[in-house]
Design a protein around this motif. Structure first.
Motif, short mmCIF file in Angstrom:
data_model
loop_
_atom_site.label_atom_id
_atom_site.label_comp_id
_atom_site.label_asym_id
_atom_site.label_seq_id
_atom_site.Cartn_x
_atom_site.Cartn_y
_atom_site.Cartn_z
N ASP A 51 41.55 1.36 13.22
CA ASP A 51 41.12 -0.02 13.42
C ASP A 51 39.75 -0.01 14.10
N THR A 102 39.45 -1.59 17.99
CA THR A 102 40.09 -0.93 19.13
C THR A 102 39.95 0.59 19.11
N PHE A 110 42.16 2.30 17.70
CA PHE A 110 43.54 2.73 17.53
C PHE A 110 43.79 2.98 16.03
N ASN A 167 45.75 2.29 12.50
CA ASN A 167 46.23 1.04 11.92
C ASN A 167 47.62 1.23 11.34
N LEU A 196 40.33 -8.31 23.73
CA LEU A 196 41.14 -7.30 23.02
C LEU A 196 40.66 -5.89 23.32
N GLN A 197 39.35 -5.68 23.25
CA GLN A 197 38.79 -4.35 23.47
C GLN A 197 38.98 -3.88 24.91
N ALA A 239 42.60 -2.76 25.16
CA ALA A 239 42.74 -1.48 24.45
C ALA A 239 42.16 -0.33 25.29
N ARG A 270 47.15 -0.24 16.40
CA ARG A 270 47.05 -1.70 16.38
C ARG A 270 48.01 -2.19 15.32
N ASN A 271 49.14 -2.72 15.79
CA ASN A 271 50.24 -3.07 14.91
C ASN A 271 50.02 -4.40 14.19
N ARG A 284 49.13 -7.47 18.40
CA ARG A 284 50.00 -6.45 18.99
C ARG A 284 49.37 -5.05 18.98
N LEU A 285 49.47 -4.39 20.13
CA LEU A 285 49.13 -2.98 20.25
C LEU A 285 50.41 -2.19 20.46
#
Length: 353
Positions: A202, A205, A207, A209, A253-254, A257, A272-273, A277-278
């Motif tokens: 992602d 973030t 993260f 995906n 958000l960042q 994260a 990052r769901n 959601r994380l």
């Protein structure tokens, strides 16, 4: 008497001829054996390159081939990204991995790394080698090879053994051929890894995906019996995006994260769901051991502030934790957590189901 001497001389000559003939054959078969080893490792190396598996798996498979072929007690492939080393494949004990990953910085190997020259070290039965961790692990033989591609240093490969003279039968030319091919192999996996990262990550973030999650969840949890999945939902993110603007929402958000990355253990898998959601996948863990970590995350998140025209904007989060066993239907367990979270009203709290 003269006849006996003649017979003895003839016998010695025959024995000598047979000995040198056998010695010549033995040398030939040793040479053939070495050639087979080189060709086998090289062939397997390029077979692995063509396999439909991840870059990380390919390096591990190569290390397994090396161990099967040369039978060292330990084999490690450690890669250098320009700043730090990381042991990408090793069968060494976890306690020593961090030190082994940086062996190229040891005085015994540093010059070889810089000059792209392999080094073989061995010692007597009464002694061990002296570089870091060698004494603890009783290492008596080490074969160190830097890995280069187009004159660029990529890291190193080292075989180690508790036997003295363990790698005497491996020639310089054999090692040279393998490490040259290894340079091509590692460079290829670096490109693949970059592509995998772009496809599975992602952008906001850093993260993973959902594509990565559902493609690899079984592989991620396959080696550990007890695991924890944590969902962190930024409940007021849609409101922030609407009331202020999406740039402010992205900053909030960042920041959340970044807090998660900073606090959770390094071996956690971060996903990052969804937009809100994380997810944190904590391997070989349970909710009791992870609760304190998540308390620290929540404490930091609650104190985080973003500003818009001097107005304070704070994230409101919901945190849900759940124990996951290896035999569980992971997808169903995640769906159950998402459904629970969608109907959860409490904010800035941690729930366990």
């Amino acid at each position: 008497m003269i006849f006996i001497v003649i017979i003895l001389v003839i016998t010695l000559i025959v024995v000598g001829v047979l000995y040198f003939s056998l010695e010549k054959q033995l040398s030939y078969y040793k040479l053939i054996s070495k050639s087979i080893n080189v060709n086998s490792v090289t062939q397997n190396m390029f077979n692995i390159m063509g396999d439909n598996i991840s870059a990380e798996q390919k390096i591990n498979e190569l290390n397994k081939i090396i161990i099967e072929t040369y039978k060292p007690k330990y084999s490690t492939i450690s890669l250098f990204d320009g700043n730090v080393y990381e042991a990408k494949a090793t069968n060494a004990e976890p306690t020593f991995v961090d030190v082994i990953a940086n062996l190229a910085e040891e005085n015994d190997f540093k010059a070889n790394s810089m000059k792209n020259i392999s080094k073989y070290m061995t010692t007597s039965p009464e002694k061990t080698l002296s570089y870091r961790t060698a004494i603890e692990r009783r290492i008596k033989s080490a074969m160190f090879s830097p890995i280069y591609y187009n004159k660029v240093y990529l890291g190193f490969w080292i075989m180690e053994d508790t036997r003295d003279d363990a790698f005497d039968d491996i020639s310089k030319s054999e090692i040279s051929k393998i490490k040259a091919n290894m340079g091509v192999f590692i460079e290829n996996t670096k490109y693949q890894s970059a592509i995998e990262l772009a496809e599975n990550t992602d952008k906001q973030t850093g993260f993973y995906n959902n594509m990565y999650l559902y493609s690899n969840i079984r592989h991620i949890l396959n080696d550990t019996e007890n695991n924890v999945i944590t969902l962190i939902c930024l409940k007021n993110l849609p409101e922030i995006n609407t009331r202020y603007n999406r740039d402010i929402g992205n900053k909030v958000l960042q920041k959340v994260a970044s807090i998660v990355k900073e606090i959770v253990p390094d071996d956690s898998v971060l996903v990052r769901n969804s937009g809100l959601r994380l997810m944190i996948i904590s391997k070989n863990s349970n909710v009791d051991s992870m609760s304190q970590v998540l308390e620290r995350v929540l404490s930091r998140v609650k104190s985080e502030v973003e500003y818009y025209n001097n107005e304070e904007i704070k994230p409101e989060v919901q945190t849900l934790m759940h124990n996951i066993l290896r035999q569980n239907s992971i997808e169903k367990e995640i769906d159950k957590m998402v459904n629970y979270l969608d109907n959860m009203n409490d904010k800035n709290t941690i729930k366990v189901i």
